[in-house]
Write an enzyme that holds these catalytic residues in place. Structure first.
Site, PDB file in Angstrom:
ATOM      1  N   GLY A  46       0.799  -1.227   0.000  1.00 52.19           N
ATOM      2  CA  GLY A  46       0.000   0.000   0.000  1.00 52.19           C
ATOM      3  C   GLY A  46       0.821   1.261   0.000  1.00 52.19           C
ATOM      4  N   CYS A  47       1.769   1.383  -0.943  1.00 46.20           N
ATOM      5  CA  CYS A  47       2.685   2.523  -0.942  1.00 46.20           C
ATOM      6  C   CYS A  47       2.296   3.645  -1.895  1.00 46.20           C
ATOM      7  CB  CYS A  47       4.100   2.050  -1.279  1.00 46.20           C
ATOM      8  SG  CYS A  47       4.857   1.069   0.022  1.00 46.20           S
ATOM      9  N   TYR A 191     -15.205  -2.154   9.344  1.00 48.45           N
ATOM     10  CA  TYR A 191     -13.810  -1.800   9.602  1.00 48.45           C
ATOM     11  C   TYR A 191     -13.312  -2.355  10.946  1.00 48.45           C
ATOM     12  CZ  TYR A 191      -9.516   0.896   9.215  1.00 48.45           C
ATOM     13  OH  TYR A 191      -8.195   1.263   9.109  1.00 48.45           O
TER      14      TYR A 191
END
Length: 331
Positions: A46-47, A191
């Site tokens: 997730g960069c 979440y």
């Protein structure tokens, strides 16, 4: 199986005191000096933005060899990061990795291990999404996507790096969770359920990896001003448009606000997360904390973490078979 001796140094008073002090620090910027990560190979998921992006830059500036992964290459975010790495002479390699794709995960990890010359030193599981709204309004499409990304995605990548780490007899795995992995806010979709699952999975993994000298740390951020808010609105608006009226009818005011969340008013420094992770990487193996709460303000999960750890030790700590694993992680 290797003998369980990795954490014997915790028996010393000095090490115990150091660990306790570390566990109570909520803000990573309390560290007075930047750690040296030279020689460390770090893979991050997730960069393209947020904690993953700033983390990739930070660890590389501290000397690490960074594998910054993201999906849907080529993309502008990848080109920008590669340009920054060239301009600053940083050891950053961008690899394509979609945490939903088993084969892509395997390829990216294998390539990172090839370039690193063996097992990775550190995995930072960070890629994730949010889809908000009442639980009842979450359809199966949203539910599957949330769990597949936020839970199964972490599992896929951790499972991919572990064989080489075990063979090397060392390593560190981070799972970026959330305050909402320990406390629950209504109307947050799945979440909290996702992050509760991450908390449980990686705590169990921490116990099971003690004999292999691999540390596991769960990072619990509060709310930070990243692109998660923009992406959450995209996913949530799509859900609102397609969700069945029979489910939306029970929550008209909440549904009306779905897809309009705004995190721009948050002022906490996103660098808190990479600062905390870098500090923990630099700690001696066997002294790293299981959990680190990081927040620009309140940390409501602190007491939950304390009680949960004490409960685990009280319940299993004296077990002949499992007690050494639990005590090694918590004491």
């Amino acid at each position: 199986m290797p003998t369980i001796d990795r954490r014997s140094l915790l028996a010393g008073a000095a090490a115990t005191t150091a660990l306790a002090a570390t566990a109570t620090r909520a803000r990573a910027d309390a560290v007075s000096a930047s750690p040296d990560l030279s020689g460390k190979s770090i893979l991050i998921t997730g960069c393209s933005s947020g904690f993953g992006r700033v983390g990739a830059e930070h660890y590389a500036r501290l000397g690490a060899k960074v594998f910054a992964t993201m999906r849907n290459l080529p993309r502008p975010e990848a080109a920008e990061l590669e340009r920054l790495a060239r301009d600053e002479d940083l050891d950053i390699t961008v690899l394509e990795l979609d945490v939903l794709d088993d084969e892509m995960v395997a390829r990216a990890v294998a390539e990172a291990e090839r370039q690193a010359g063996g097992a990775l030193d550190v995995l930072v599981n960070n890629a994730g999404i949010g889809i908000s709204g009442p639980i009842e309004v979450q359809d199966m499409e949203a539910t599957r996507l949330a769990f597949d990304t936020n839970v199964f995605g972490y599992y896929r990548v951790a499972r991919a790096v572990l064989p080489a780490m075990r063979a090397a007899g060392s390593g560190q795995i981070f799972a970026v969770s959330s305050q909402l992995g320990r406390v629950i806010v209504p109307y947050g979709g799945h979440y909290s359920a996702n992050k509760f699952a991450v908390e449980a999975m990686f705590e169990q993994l921490a116990y099971e990896l003690v004999p292999h000298n691999i540390d596991v740390t769960i990072i619990e951020p509060g709310g930070y001003p990243t692109r998660v808010w923009v992406n959450r609105n995209i996913y949530t608006s799509a859900l609102k448009d397609r969700a069945a009226e029979v489910h939306k009818a029970g929550y008209p005011e909440i549904v009306a606000r779905m897809g309009t969340e705004d995190g721009s008013g948050r002022t906490a420094d996103v660098m808190d997360i990479p600062h905390a992770i870098a500090e923990i990487i630099a700690m001696p193996p066997g002294t790293r904390p299981l959990r680190r709460a990081v927040s620009g303000s309140a940390i409501p999960q602190t007491e939950i973490n304390r009680v949960a750890a004490a409960t685990q030790v009280a319940w299993l700590g004296r077990s002949e078979r499992l007690g050494p694993l639990v005590r090694a992680v918590h004491e």
